[in-house]
Motif scaffolding. Sequence first.
Motif, PDB file in Angstrom:
ATOM      1  N   TYR A  53       0.806  -1.220   0.000  1.00  0.00           N
ATOM      2  CA  TYR A  53       0.000   0.000   0.000  1.00  0.00           C
ATOM      3  C   TYR A  53       0.844   1.279   0.000  1.00  0.00           C
ATOM      4  CZ  TYR A  53      -4.276  -2.686   0.550  1.00  0.00           C
ATOM      5  OH  TYR A  53      -5.328  -3.551   0.338  1.00  0.00           O
ATOM      6  N   GLY A  54       2.146   1.131  -0.221  1.00  0.00           N
ATOM      7  CA  GLY A  54       2.978   2.308  -0.457  1.00  0.00           C
ATOM      8  C   GLY A  54       3.625   2.933   0.752  1.00  0.00           C
ATOM      9  N   HIS A  55       3.572   2.259   1.901  1.00  0.00           N
ATOM     10  CA  HIS A  55       4.193   2.810   3.102  1.00  0.00           C
ATOM     11  C   HIS A  55       5.652   2.374   3.201  1.00  0.00           C
ATOM     12  CE1 HIS A  55       0.256   4.105   4.498  1.00  0.00           C
ATOM     13  NE2 HIS A  55      -0.206   2.885   4.284  1.00  0.00           N
ATOM     14  N   GLU A  94       3.667 -15.253  -1.747  1.00  0.00           N
ATOM     15  CA  GLU A  94       4.013 -14.206  -0.780  1.00  0.00           C
ATOM     16  C   GLU A  94       5.360 -13.572  -1.118  1.00  0.00           C
ATOM     17  OE1 GLU A  94       1.521 -16.435   2.784  1.00  0.00           O
ATOM     18  OE2 GLU A  94       3.677 -16.750   2.555  1.00  0.00           O
ATOM     19  N   LEU A  95       6.305 -14.378  -1.588  1.00  0.00           N
ATOM     20  CA  LEU A  95       7.587 -13.830  -2.028  1.00  0.00           C
ATOM     21  C   LEU A  95       7.395 -12.905  -3.225  1.00  0.00           C
ATOM     22  CD1 LEU A  95       9.767 -17.061  -1.783  1.00  0.00           C
ATOM     23  CD2 LEU A  95      10.067 -15.009  -0.386  1.00  0.00           C
ATOM     24  N   ALA A  96       6.564 -13.339  -4.169  1.00  0.00           N
ATOM     25  CA  ALA A  96       6.299 -12.516  -5.352  1.00  0.00           C
ATOM     26  C   ALA A  96       5.660 -11.191  -4.961  1.00  0.00           C
ATOM     27  CB  ALA A  96       5.404 -13.276  -6.326  1.00  0.00           C
ATOM     28  N   ALA A  97       4.780 -11.228  -3.973  1.00  0.00           N
ATOM     29  CA  ALA A  97       4.137  -9.997  -3.510  1.00  0.00           C
ATOM     30  C   ALA A  97       5.166  -9.033  -2.925  1.00  0.00           C
ATOM     31  CB  ALA A  97       3.073 -10.324  -2.472  1.00  0.00           C
ATOM     32  N   PHE A  98       6.101  -9.549  -2.143  1.00  0.00           N
ATOM     33  CA  PHE A  98       7.143  -8.692  -1.569  1.00  0.00           C
ATOM     34  C   PHE A  98       8.019  -8.095  -2.655  1.00  0.00           C
ATOM     35  CE2 PHE A  98      11.508  -8.323   0.197  1.00  0.00           C
ATOM     36  CZ  PHE A  98      11.272  -7.260   1.060  1.00  0.00           C
ATOM     37  N   ILE A  99       8.421  -8.915  -3.613  1.00  0.00           N
ATOM     38  CA  ILE A  99       9.270  -8.428  -4.706  1.00  0.00           C
ATOM     39  C   ILE A  99       8.561  -7.340  -5.499  1.00  0.00           C
ATOM     40  CG2 ILE A  99      10.302  -9.095  -6.926  1.00  0.00           C
ATOM     41  CD1 ILE A  99      10.879 -11.846  -5.561  1.00  0.00           C
ATOM     42  N   ALA A 100       7.294  -7.576  -5.841  1.00  0.00           N
ATOM     43  CA  ALA A 100       6.541  -6.591  -6.612  1.00  0.00           C
ATOM     44  C   ALA A 100       6.350  -5.294  -5.826  1.00  0.00           C
ATOM     45  CB  ALA A 100       5.183  -7.163  -7.012  1.00  0.00           C
ATOM     46  N   ALA A 101       6.138  -5.422  -4.524  1.00  0.00           N
ATOM     47  CA  ALA A 101       5.925  -4.235  -3.697  1.00  0.00           C
ATOM     48  C   ALA A 101       7.175  -3.371  -3.597  1.00  0.00           C
ATOM     49  CB  ALA A 101       5.466  -4.646  -2.302  1.00  0.00           C
ATOM     50  N   CYS A 102       8.348  -3.981  -3.805  1.00  0.00           N
ATOM     51  CA  CYS A 102       9.625  -3.261  -3.682  1.00  0.00           C
ATOM     52  C   CYS A 102      10.198  -2.837  -5.031  1.00  0.00           C
ATOM     53  CB  CYS A 102      10.649  -4.126  -2.959  1.00  0.00           C
ATOM     54  SG  CYS A 102      10.234  -4.513  -1.249  1.00  0.00           S
ATOM     55  N   ALA A 103       9.593  -3.292  -6.134  1.00  0.00           N
ATOM     56  CA  ALA A 103      10.154  -3.044  -7.462  1.00  0.00           C
ATOM     57  C   ALA A 103       9.789  -1.657  -7.984  1.00  0.00           C
ATOM     58  CB  ALA A 103       9.663  -4.122  -8.427  1.00  0.00           C
ATOM     59  N   ASN A 104      10.412  -1.306  -9.111  1.00  0.00           N
ATOM     60  CA  ASN A 104      10.070  -0.084  -9.850  1.00  0.00           C
ATOM     61  C   ASN A 104      10.194   1.180  -9.000  1.00  0.00           C
ATOM     62  OD1 ASN A 104       9.305   1.252 -12.206  1.00  0.00           O
ATOM     63  ND2 ASN A 104       7.132   1.230 -11.662  1.00  0.00           N
ATOM     64  N   GLY A 105      11.301   1.279  -8.254  1.00  0.00           N
ATOM     65  CA  GLY A 105      11.574   2.491  -7.487  1.00  0.00           C
ATOM     66  C   GLY A 105      10.764   2.664  -6.231  1.00  0.00           C
ATOM     67  N   ARG A 106      10.139   1.598  -5.737  1.00  0.00           N
ATOM     68  CA  ARG A 106       9.297   1.719  -4.552  1.00  0.00           C
ATOM     69  C   ARG A 106      10.080   1.643  -3.241  1.00  0.00           C
ATOM     70  NH1 ARG A 106       6.244  -1.617  -8.069  1.00  0.00           N
ATOM     71  NH2 ARG A 106       4.341  -0.614  -8.823  1.00  0.00           N
ATOM     72  N   LEU A 107      11.387   1.397  -3.323  1.00  0.00           N
ATOM     73  CA  LEU A 107      12.232   1.418  -2.129  1.00  0.00           C
ATOM     74  C   LEU A 107      12.966   2.750  -2.053  1.00  0.00           C
ATOM     75  CD1 LEU A 107      13.904  -2.132  -2.101  1.00  0.00           C
ATOM     76  CD2 LEU A 107      12.048  -1.318  -0.636  1.00  0.00           C
ATOM     77  N   SER A 108      12.829   3.437  -0.923  1.00  0.00           N
ATOM     78  CA  SER A 108      13.612   4.655  -0.718  1.00  0.00           C
ATOM     79  C   SER A 108      15.067   4.281  -0.429  1.00  0.00           C
ATOM     80  CB  SER A 108      13.046   5.449   0.464  1.00  0.00           C
ATOM     81  OG  SER A 108      13.240   4.734   1.681  1.00  0.00           O
ATOM     82  N   ALA A 163      11.794 -16.097 -12.126  1.00  0.00           N
ATOM     83  CA  ALA A 163      10.517 -16.526 -12.714  1.00  0.00           C
ATOM     84  C   ALA A 163       9.685 -15.330 -13.170  1.00  0.00           C
ATOM     85  CB  ALA A 163       9.737 -17.360 -11.701  1.00  0.00           C
ATOM     86  N   LEU A 164       9.743 -14.228 -12.419  1.00  0.00           N
ATOM     87  CA  LEU A 164       8.959 -13.048 -12.756  1.00  0.00           C
ATOM     88  C   LEU A 164       9.621 -12.188 -13.823  1.00  0.00           C
ATOM     89  CD1 LEU A 164       7.866 -11.822  -9.196  1.00  0.00           C
ATOM     90  CD2 LEU A 164       6.439 -12.977 -10.886  1.00  0.00           C
ATOM     91  N   GLY A 165      10.930 -12.352 -13.998  1.00  0.00           N
ATOM     92  CA  GLY A 165      11.665 -11.461 -14.895  1.00  0.00           C
ATOM     93  C   GLY A 165      11.778 -10.060 -14.329  1.00  0.00           C
ATOM     94  N   VAL A 166      11.805  -9.951 -12.984  1.00  0.00           N
ATOM     95  CA  VAL A 166      11.858  -8.664 -12.295  1.00  0.00           C
ATOM     96  C   VAL A 166      13.181  -8.555 -11.551  1.00  0.00           C
ATOM     97  CG1 VAL A 166      10.845  -7.279 -10.435  1.00  0.00           C
ATOM     98  CG2 VAL A 166       9.357  -8.500 -12.036  1.00  0.00           C
ATOM     99  N   ASP A 167      13.861  -7.433 -11.734  1.00  0.00           N
ATOM    100  CA  ASP A 167      15.131  -7.208 -11.035  1.00  0.00           C
ATOM    101  C   ASP A 167      15.214  -5.723 -10.695  1.00  0.00           C
ATOM    102  OD1 ASP A 167      17.595  -7.574  -9.926  1.00  0.00           O
ATOM    103  OD2 ASP A 167      18.665  -7.939 -11.794  1.00  0.00           O
ATOM    104  N   GLY A 168      14.444  -5.309  -9.679  1.00  0.00           N
ATOM    105  CA  GLY A 168      14.350  -3.904  -9.330  1.00  0.00           C
ATOM    106  C   GLY A 168      15.669  -3.321  -8.866  1.00  0.00           C
ATOM    107  N   GLU A 169      15.825  -2.028  -9.084  1.00  0.00           N
ATOM    108  CA  GLU A 169      17.080  -1.347  -8.770  1.00  0.00           C
ATOM    109  C   GLU A 169      17.440  -1.476  -7.288  1.00  0.00           C
ATOM    110  OE1 GLU A 169      18.456   2.777 -10.410  1.00  0.00           O
ATOM    111  OE2 GLU A 169      17.529   3.166  -8.459  1.00  0.00           O
ATOM    112  N   GLY A 170      16.481  -1.206  -6.408  1.00  0.00           N
ATOM    113  CA  GLY A 170      16.764  -1.269  -4.972  1.00  0.00           C
ATOM    114  C   GLY A 170      17.133  -2.657  -4.516  1.00  0.00           C
ATOM    115  N   GLN A 171      16.410  -3.664  -5.014  1.00  0.00           N
ATOM    116  CA  GLN A 171      16.715  -5.044  -4.637  1.00  0.00           C
ATOM    117  C   GLN A 171      18.041  -5.499  -5.222  1.00  0.00           C
ATOM    118  OE1 GLN A 171      12.854  -6.113  -6.126  1.00  0.00           O
ATOM    119  NE2 GLN A 171      12.301  -7.090  -4.205  1.00  0.00           N
ATOM    120  N   LEU A 172      18.374  -5.016  -6.430  1.00  0.00           N
ATOM    121  CA  LEU A 172      19.670  -5.348  -7.025  1.00  0.00           C
ATOM    122  C   LEU A 172      20.804  -4.820  -6.144  1.00  0.00           C
ATOM    123  CD1 LEU A 172      20.634  -4.977 -10.769  1.00  0.00           C
ATOM    124  CD2 LEU A 172      22.166  -4.162  -8.987  1.00  0.00           C
TER     125      LEU A 172
END
Length: 533
Positions: A136-138, A161-175, A292-301
């Motif tokens: 929810y963006g917090h 649940e892992l996929a949900a965490f990854i998606a929630a943190c992807a695309n610049g959503r981590l400060s 599996a998702l093909g997601v590798d967000g900048e913050g998680q990287l």
Amino acid sequence: MTSLASRRQTPLPTAHQRMQMPLEQPDDSRGHIEQENSRLRRLGIDTGDEHVVFLQSDSPICSSEGFIARSRVELHVADRRLVATLEVVHGDLLAVDEAGLSESAWRALAPKPNERAYFSHAPTVESLAFVRRKIYGHELDSAQFQAVVSDIAGRRYSGIELAAFIAACANGRLSEPEVGYLTQAMVASGSRLHWPGAVIVDKHCVGGLPGNRTTPIVVSIATALGLVMPKTSSRAITSPAGTADTMEMLAPVDIGIEAMRRVVERTGGCIIWGGSVNFSPADDVLIRIERALGVDGEGQLVASVLSKKIAAGSTHVVIDIPVGPTAKVRSQQEADSLSALIQRVGSRLGLQVRTVLSDGRAPVGRGIGPALEAHDVMAVLARDKTAPADLRERSLLLAAQVIELAGLATLPIDAMAMARNTLDSGKALTQFLAICEAQGGLRTPGVAAFQHPVTTSLEGRVTCIDNRRLAQAAKLAGAPHSPLAGLTLDASLGSRVSKDQPLFTLHAQTQGELAYALEFVSRHPNIVEVGTP
């Protein structure tokens, strides 16, 4: 009789507290099944890193506990516990009193002969509340990331649940602070090494460039000059080979943390698989889902890379960021953003980090695939006249950056001279052979049985090479699971080619895999694009 109000005064144990409680023997009054009703059987089913247990659809365990397919269950075997995903089997694969285990679950539980398992519902994962908060963006704080990552490392999250965490943190959503908290939590989730000395160097590439196998060469140069470089590397995630896959063609890489210590104490460095030393194990779990998702967000990287460097005891790190239209980082703007974030988070966590933006328009070296890349590495170290010049020069550039960052040279020109002299004098080769011997002995890479050149029908100049599709062709040929498979480049970016000249050659260990790769190539004729005059 105890009243409802009085019972509420005693809080229920948290999931973490429950995992720490002494194991109790189950009894029928709590709805558990007798041990003899759950004989363990190894099914030989590879589910990757996911722990899976299989029960027959008529199993009394399913009916008594209310388990259905994809339920999260906890297995109890003697004093050991394992959280796994349940799959329900119809037919006669399993008897009603048997529990089948996937390969990863069998290895994790390591049941002894005649040991029985009994089941319960998996403990509630309270940290999922923080994942929902992130969805929810917090922003999350350090303690919340610690709770989430601890449960991920403990295999208490399902794939969804892992996929949900990854998606929630992807695309610049981590400060930026959150990236730091995630990095620290990942470090805390596994082993951590400390070495004597103020300067412990490391080098990493963010990936996306086939054949970019500079690590064995850089480690050999740096440690030959007296630097300490305990290098842990990954296996392939989405590429035809990871550094660990290539190095395994030349020496053992799955050696464990104590063996790693001995190798580094003996030679000053190592090149091993990070999965064998339990550095940042939560990251290894997340990578499986990211792949599996093909997601590798900048913050998680950034958290992934830096957590493993900190866990390995590094203090000074050079990070290579290839930039190109078909590399992982595609634009200068993306590269600048990633570089700045890596350096700021690294500084926040006490690391000296230097980023290098390199040319990512084309593969590096000639070989793409574990054995083929290993042949390139050995050719460069042995100063072979046929060694790929681009791999040699890129390795020297990165080695010079390590040398300068570590303080062995103050000027770039001096650092480059030291790196070049170490390679050209044969000292780097001698050092590499010593590392291989300390890790278990030098190996000779083989050659695939089936090879097929892919030629051009045009005459002109190579104007573009699609890194992603070239890597895909190498994977369809069998790399990395068939370690001799992949491809070799026969024409480099900017080179002139004649009609019917090979652009690249596919290597496969079976005719079927070769045909599979050739079919893909036929549908993508411009993987290596030739421009006519």
